[in-house]
Scaffold this active site. Sequence first.
Site, PDB file in Angstrom:
ATOM      1  N   THR A  56       0.757  -1.302   0.009  1.00 42.53           N
ATOM      2  CA  THR A  56      -0.067   0.037  -0.185  1.00 42.53           C
ATOM      3  C   THR A  56       0.998   1.067  -0.113  1.00 42.53           C
ATOM      4  OG1 THR A  56      -1.632   1.311   1.408  1.00 42.53           O
ATOM      5  CG2 THR A  56      -0.146  -0.140   2.396  1.00 42.53           C
ATOM      6  N   ASP A  57       0.072   2.316  -0.377  1.00 41.61           N
ATOM      7  CA  ASP A  57       1.023   3.568  -0.320  1.00 41.61           C
ATOM      8  C   ASP A  57       0.971   4.302   1.062  1.00 41.61           C
ATOM      9  OD1 ASP A  57      -1.981   4.351  -0.215  1.00 41.61           O
ATOM     10  OD2 ASP A  57      -2.022   5.960  -1.545  1.00 41.61           O
ATOM     11  N   GLU A  58       0.281   3.484   2.086  1.00 39.68           N
ATOM     12  CA  GLU A  58       0.086   4.092   3.391  1.00 39.68           C
ATOM     13  C   GLU A  58       1.498   3.992   4.187  1.00 39.68           C
ATOM     14  OE1 GLU A  58      -3.134   3.572   5.667  1.00 39.68           O
ATOM     15  OE2 GLU A  58      -4.657   3.672   3.958  1.00 39.68           O
ATOM     16  N   TYR A  65      -2.155  -0.412  11.081  1.00 36.71           N
ATOM     17  CA  TYR A  65      -2.323  -1.163   9.811  1.00 36.71           C
ATOM     18  C   TYR A  65      -1.057  -0.859   9.021  1.00 36.71           C
ATOM     19  CZ  TYR A  65      -3.620  -1.824   4.756  1.00 36.71           C
ATOM     20  OH  TYR A  65      -3.282  -1.880   3.422  1.00 36.71           O
ATOM     21  N   LYS A 117       1.963  -3.139   7.395  1.00 34.93           N
ATOM     22  CA  LYS A 117       2.337  -3.384   6.024  1.00 34.93           C
ATOM     23  C   LYS A 117       3.858  -2.921   5.603  1.00 34.93           C
ATOM     24  CE  LYS A 117      -0.013  -4.444   2.974  1.00 34.93           C
ATOM     25  NZ  LYS A 117      -0.443  -6.045   2.626  1.00 34.93           N
ATOM     26  N   ASN A 134     -11.994  13.698   0.400  1.00 37.44           N
ATOM     27  CA  ASN A 134     -12.979  12.818   0.863  1.00 37.44           C
ATOM     28  C   ASN A 134     -14.317  13.383   0.376  1.00 37.44           C
ATOM     29  OD1 ASN A 134     -11.194  11.097   1.653  1.00 37.44           O
ATOM     30  ND2 ASN A 134     -11.147  11.415   3.614  1.00 37.44           N
ATOM     31  N   PRO A 166      -8.093   8.775  14.604  1.00 40.28           N
ATOM     32  CA  PRO A 166      -7.211   9.300  15.365  1.00 40.28           C
ATOM     33  C   PRO A 166      -5.767   9.092  14.434  1.00 40.28           C
ATOM     34  CG  PRO A 166      -8.212   7.818  16.689  1.00 40.28           C
ATOM     35  CD  PRO A 166      -9.057   7.787  15.338  1.00 40.28           C
ATOM     36  N   HIS A 219      -5.106  10.650  11.824  1.00 37.75           N
ATOM     37  CA  HIS A 219      -5.663  10.596  10.313  1.00 37.75           C
ATOM     38  C   HIS A 219      -4.477  10.976   9.254  1.00 37.75           C
ATOM     39  CE1 HIS A 219      -9.582  10.913   7.871  1.00 37.75           C
ATOM     40  NE2 HIS A 219      -8.561  10.093   7.373  1.00 37.75           N
TER      41      HIS A 219
END
Length: 366
Positions: free
Chosen positions: A132-134, A158, A162, A257, A291, A293
């Site tokens: 993922t890009d996260e 998360y 990853k 969003n 939290p 974010h």
Amino acid sequence: MIFVTGGAGFIGSNFVLDWLAQCGEPVVTIDSLTYAGNLENLASLSGDARHLFVKGDIADTALIASLLATHQPRAVLNFAAESHVDRSIHGPEDFIQTNIVGTFRLLEAVRSYWGGLPADAKAAFRFLHVSTDEVYGSLAKDEPAFLETHRYEPNSPYSASKAASDHLVRAYHHTYGLPVLTTNCSNNYGPYHFPEKLIPLMIVNALAGKPLPVYGDGLQIRDWLYVKDHCSAIRRVLEAGTPGEVYNIGGWNEKPNLDIVHTVCALLDEMRPRPDGNPYAAQISYVKDRPGHDRRYAIDASKIERELGWKPAETFETGIRKTVAWYLAHPDWVAHVQSGAYKVWTARQYEHIPHDPATQPARATA
Ligand code: NAD
Ligand code: DAU
């Protein structure tokens, strides 16, 4: 043949369906069927001799080793993960277990299998890790999009899990020479997306007359890619990627969003107007922020285009229209997911099957 782990989830099931439709090479799907795994996603493969489903955990070394020995795949594609950021905030443990321990055990089983292959099969083998890009963290508004060389700065349990899995995959190439490929993709959307994630949640809540919860000010930015474009990129990386390399995958499509939510509402206004004639946007409700974010993700996908000639086929406008239309056309899938009925269906599938997947894995999805 190839192995696909996590193939009953959102992206994995889209991948398996597209793979069999595009090239027809047999697939063994391995999935432990957590809440996110749904065999109904693969129901169209019922009776298809090219597809075998095995219920199993990537952390189950004995099972994976036995499946590898039995089926002798030329590639293992790892989609299996705990994938929802909000769940990782409430309960990180499952993320550590599957994303880190699970990936490690899968790598160990694959390393042992790969080490015993004859030279030509060994050279041709690939382990493709879907990430993922996260892992790259959060960008300020004016910072350039993530390149493959961006430093790792994961911010949620998360993304940290990853990131750890990506590092293990990298280390198995560097240390043992395992021919790995890693892909880091931006936010996906499309059919079979579990309605805990933003886009499907907005669609199903809107249709049910429920509030559309927007976290914080709704101005966080994500970079959206239609899931079938992600699948075509993975096929291309598997086909032509260089072992040890990392490929970013994205749709060049950054959006706040709130824009996403308004687009979904406008499409529903057009395709399935509310009985009272009011716009769906009236259901938008601002709620407490997530939290920690991350404010913005953006993927620079120029390497995969330059080196492998891959580009997304869908624009956001075409992809989101197809997605909303898919949810409107599949009320049963949505109802089963929401009621949990898909779990009952899965239990029925396995009712009479002794769980010895090494010798008796052949339970095609139905
Ligand atoms: P998902 O949650 O919809 O599906 C995950 C699947 O993995 C489920 O079928 C689940 O049952 C299975 N699984 C979980 N733990 C397992 C285990 N221990 N052993 C075997 N199977 C297990 O997730 P998704 O959105 O389809 O994501 C797939 C992969 O793509 C993940 O690795 C995720 O990190 C990555 N990714 C997702 C996105 C996105 O926008 N959804 C974007 C980039 C990368
Ligand atoms: O960037 C890739 C990642 O995209 C994947 O690695 C993850 O597996 C996938 O879940 C996704 O993570 P996000 O956290 O970006 O996706 P999610 O759909 O949960 O949220 C998208 C944005 O919408 C995010 O800024 C949080 C916000 N949001 C989400 C939900 C569920 C809301 O405002 N309201 C909501 O109800």
